[in-house]
Design a protein around this motif. Structure first.
Motif, PDB file in Angstrom:
ATOM      1  N   GLN A 136       9.746   3.021   8.726  1.00  0.00           N
ATOM      2  CA  GLN A 136       8.596   3.585   9.439  1.00  0.00           C
ATOM      3  C   GLN A 136       7.970   2.459  10.264  1.00  0.00           C
ATOM      4  N   PRO A 137       8.452   2.241  11.484  1.00  0.00           N
ATOM      5  CA  PRO A 137       7.996   1.075  12.273  1.00  0.00           C
ATOM      6  C   PRO A 137       6.511   1.070  12.580  1.00  0.00           C
ATOM      7  N   GLN A 138       5.842   2.210  12.470  1.00  0.00           N
ATOM      8  CA  GLN A 138       4.402   2.238  12.737  1.00  0.00           C
ATOM      9  C   GLN A 138       3.587   1.750  11.549  1.00  0.00           C
ATOM     10  N   CYS A 139       4.245   1.433  10.431  1.00  0.00           N
ATOM     11  CA  CYS A 139       3.568   0.966   9.223  1.00  0.00           C
ATOM     12  C   CYS A 139       3.878  -0.513   8.992  1.00  0.00           C
ATOM     13  N   VAL A 140       2.854  -1.266   8.618  1.00  0.00           N
ATOM     14  CA  VAL A 140       3.018  -2.682   8.299  1.00  0.00           C
ATOM     15  C   VAL A 140       2.286  -2.974   6.997  1.00  0.00           C
ATOM     16  N   GLY A 141       2.732  -4.025   6.327  1.00  0.00           N
ATOM     17  CA  GLY A 141       2.084  -4.476   5.104  1.00  0.00           C
ATOM     18  C   GLY A 141       1.505  -5.861   5.303  1.00  0.00           C
ATOM     19  N   THR A 142       0.353  -6.133   4.702  1.00  0.00           N
ATOM     20  CA  THR A 142      -0.303  -7.433   4.807  1.00  0.00           C
ATOM     21  C   THR A 142      -0.731  -7.897   3.422  1.00  0.00           C
ATOM     22  N   GLY A 143      -0.853  -9.207   3.289  1.00  0.00           N
ATOM     23  CA  GLY A 143      -1.318  -9.797   2.035  1.00  0.00           C
ATOM     24  C   GLY A 143      -1.566 -11.271   2.231  1.00  0.00           C
ATOM     25  N   GLY A 144      -2.391 -11.867   1.367  1.00  0.00           N
ATOM     26  CA  GLY A 144      -2.688 -13.289   1.495  1.00  0.00           C
ATOM     27  C   GLY A 144      -3.477 -13.806   0.314  1.00  0.00           C
ATOM     28  N   LYS A 145      -4.181 -14.902   0.550  1.00  0.00           N
ATOM     29  CA  LYS A 145      -4.955 -15.533  -0.507  1.00  0.00           C
ATOM     30  C   LYS A 145      -6.270 -14.787  -0.680  1.00  0.00           C
ATOM     31  N   GLU A 146      -6.480 -14.278  -1.879  1.00  0.00           N
ATOM     32  CA  GLU A 146      -7.606 -13.389  -2.187  1.00  0.00           C
ATOM     33  C   GLU A 146      -7.652 -12.212  -1.216  1.00  0.00           C
ATOM     34  N   ASN A 147      -6.473 -11.758  -0.844  1.00  0.00           N
ATOM     35  CA  ASN A 147      -6.314 -10.605   0.046  1.00  0.00           C
ATOM     36  C   ASN A 147      -5.153  -9.785  -0.499  1.00  0.00           C
ATOM     37  N   ALA A 148      -5.471  -8.749  -1.265  1.00  0.00           N
ATOM     38  CA  ALA A 148      -4.448  -7.973  -1.961  1.00  0.00           C
ATOM     39  C   ALA A 148      -3.557  -7.229  -0.962  1.00  0.00           C
ATOM     40  N   LEU A 149      -2.413  -6.799  -1.448  1.00  0.00           N
ATOM     41  CA  LEU A 149      -1.450  -6.072  -0.625  1.00  0.00           C
ATOM     42  C   LEU A 149      -2.078  -4.796  -0.062  1.00  0.00           C
ATOM     43  N   LYS A 150      -1.898  -4.602   1.252  1.00  0.00           N
ATOM     44  CA  LYS A 150      -2.353  -3.381   1.920  1.00  0.00           C
ATOM     45  C   LYS A 150      -1.249  -2.892   2.844  1.00  0.00           C
ATOM     46  N   VAL A 151      -1.140  -1.583   2.990  1.00  0.00           N
ATOM     47  CA  VAL A 151      -0.205  -0.961   3.924  1.00  0.00           C
ATOM     48  C   VAL A 151      -1.026  -0.209   4.963  1.00  0.00           C
TER      49      VAL A 151
END
Length: 379
Positions: A136-151
């Motif tokens: 699903q190319p319109q969807c991305v996931g992000t995450g980082g330091k004190e930044n939980a996984l989000k889609v």
């Protein structure tokens, strides 16, 4: 005439801003940035394919420019400034001729041809990685330091469609810190695998009502910096900041095998989509290609610069490619062992023995001649 760059199997970006192409069949590496143009502020921090045929590469630099490299022409053809937010790129992707970028401060932006149609959203500070969902190319996931996984769904970027929940407190009832370093979507499902700066590998399933990870595996004692799914998506290869790399089974949640030969932090890992090969690079300036099945080191190339990211081509029959004769490369360094083996053996000269006075030391052999016996005079 098409450029020989199209025969390269691995593309790498260095801290000095050089895009390097490596032909593993020839054992050749080529720099595609002039040495006079090297600048630290143009270091490569993100890369992705520009089209499904892998004829274009998007290169994200520290100065917030995104350059388009054509493998057919063997040169950079376009450049675009993607300003906004703070920090370097932590992810780069393409969707419907639009460029998707994300920076460390959390600004996720879709760059379209008309600037008035650009879409942006804030995903939270301290982002370490942004990845696109291939299904699903319109969807991305992000995450980082004190930044939980989000889609995120870029067609509706106001709120994330999935927001992971932190694990329960530890045995001392203390909060477990969040530090998502890398992530990847599993093909054929909605599951997402991540690796953390606290040496954990976690598997999330947005289709289930549980927002916490459904699987968690701990590996080593150092932060995990990169990961990639093996063919079949039943295992994941992870690399650490200490130079460790391992294969972890996502079905049973256990360590399968370790890949050795590293001398520095692993910055990028990518598995071949069909072949049992995994390419990796990092601060020790080497590109390594391992066989995931037998743990054998298949290729090892020294590239002179500290490496940040890589792209591995998806072609399957490398031996059937490259009908052109190999061009001489003056600046290519091979593996150290092969370099020593290829050197000409220098024969030692034999020093001839010279006659010397018996009372003088014979320095040629480090020995002293025997003394002559004294003869007594007769009566």
């Amino acid at each position: 005439m098409a450029s020989s760059a199209r025969w390269n199997h691995v593309w790498l970006g260095s801290e000095t801003g050089i895009l390097k192409g490596v032909n593993l069949r020839r054992r050749q590496a080529t720099n595609y940035v002039a040495a006079s143009a090297l600048r630290r502020d143009e270091g490569v921090c993100a890369m992705c394919w520009g089209d499904p045929s892998e004829s274009e590469i998007l290169v994200g630099c520290l100065d917030r420019s995104v350059k388009l490299f054509s493998t057919e022409k063997g040169k950079f053809t376009e450049s675009r400034q993607c300003l906004g937010g703070e920090g370097s790129f932590c992810g780069l992707a393409v969707h419907d001729s639009s460029i998707i970028t994300c920076v460390e401060s959390g600004l996720l932006k879709v760059w379209r041809d008309a600037s008035s149609e650009n879409v942006e959203t804030q995903v939270g500070a301290g982002v370490c990685r942004m990845r696109q969902n291939p299904a699903q190319p319109q969807c991305v996931g992000t995450g980082g330091k004190e930044n939980a996984l989000k889609v995120w769904d870029l067609q509706r970027p106001e709120e994330p469609i999935f927001h992971a929940k932190n694990v329960r407190n530890d045995w001392l009832n203390l909060r477990v810190p969040v530090w998502e370093h890398d992530l990847q979507f599993l093909p054929g499902s909605e599951k997402i695998v991540t690796c953390t700066g606290h040496h954990q590998v976690r598997l999330y399933d947005p289709s289930s009502p549980q927002r916490r990870p459904v699987l968690e595996v701990t590996y080593g004692e150092y932060p995990l910096t990169a990961l990639s799914l093996t063919p079949g998506a039943d295992s994941v290869v992870v690399g650490s900041s200490h130079g460790d790399m391992a294969v972890i089974d996502l079905r049973k949640g256990r360590l399968v095998k370790c890949l050795k030969g590293f001398a520095g932090s692993v910055r990028s890992v990518q598995c071949h989509p069909t072949l049992p090969l995994v390419a990796s690079c990092g601060l020790d300036r080497f590109l390594r290609v391992h066989n995931v099945k037998d743990k054998c080191l298949v290729h090892k190339v020294y590239l002179k610069s500290r490496l940040n990211c890589l792209l591995l081509t998806s072609c399957e029959k490398w031996e059937d490619e490259d009908p052109e004769p190999a061009a001489p490369q003056a600046d290519v360094k091979e593996e150290e062992d092969e370099l020593w083996d290829g050197m000409e053996t220098v024969a030692t000269k034999t020093v001839l023995k010279r006659s010397v006075d018996p009372n003088v030391w014979e320095t040629q052999l480090g020995k002293r001649p025997k003394k002559q016996k004294r003869t007594s005079a007769g009566p």
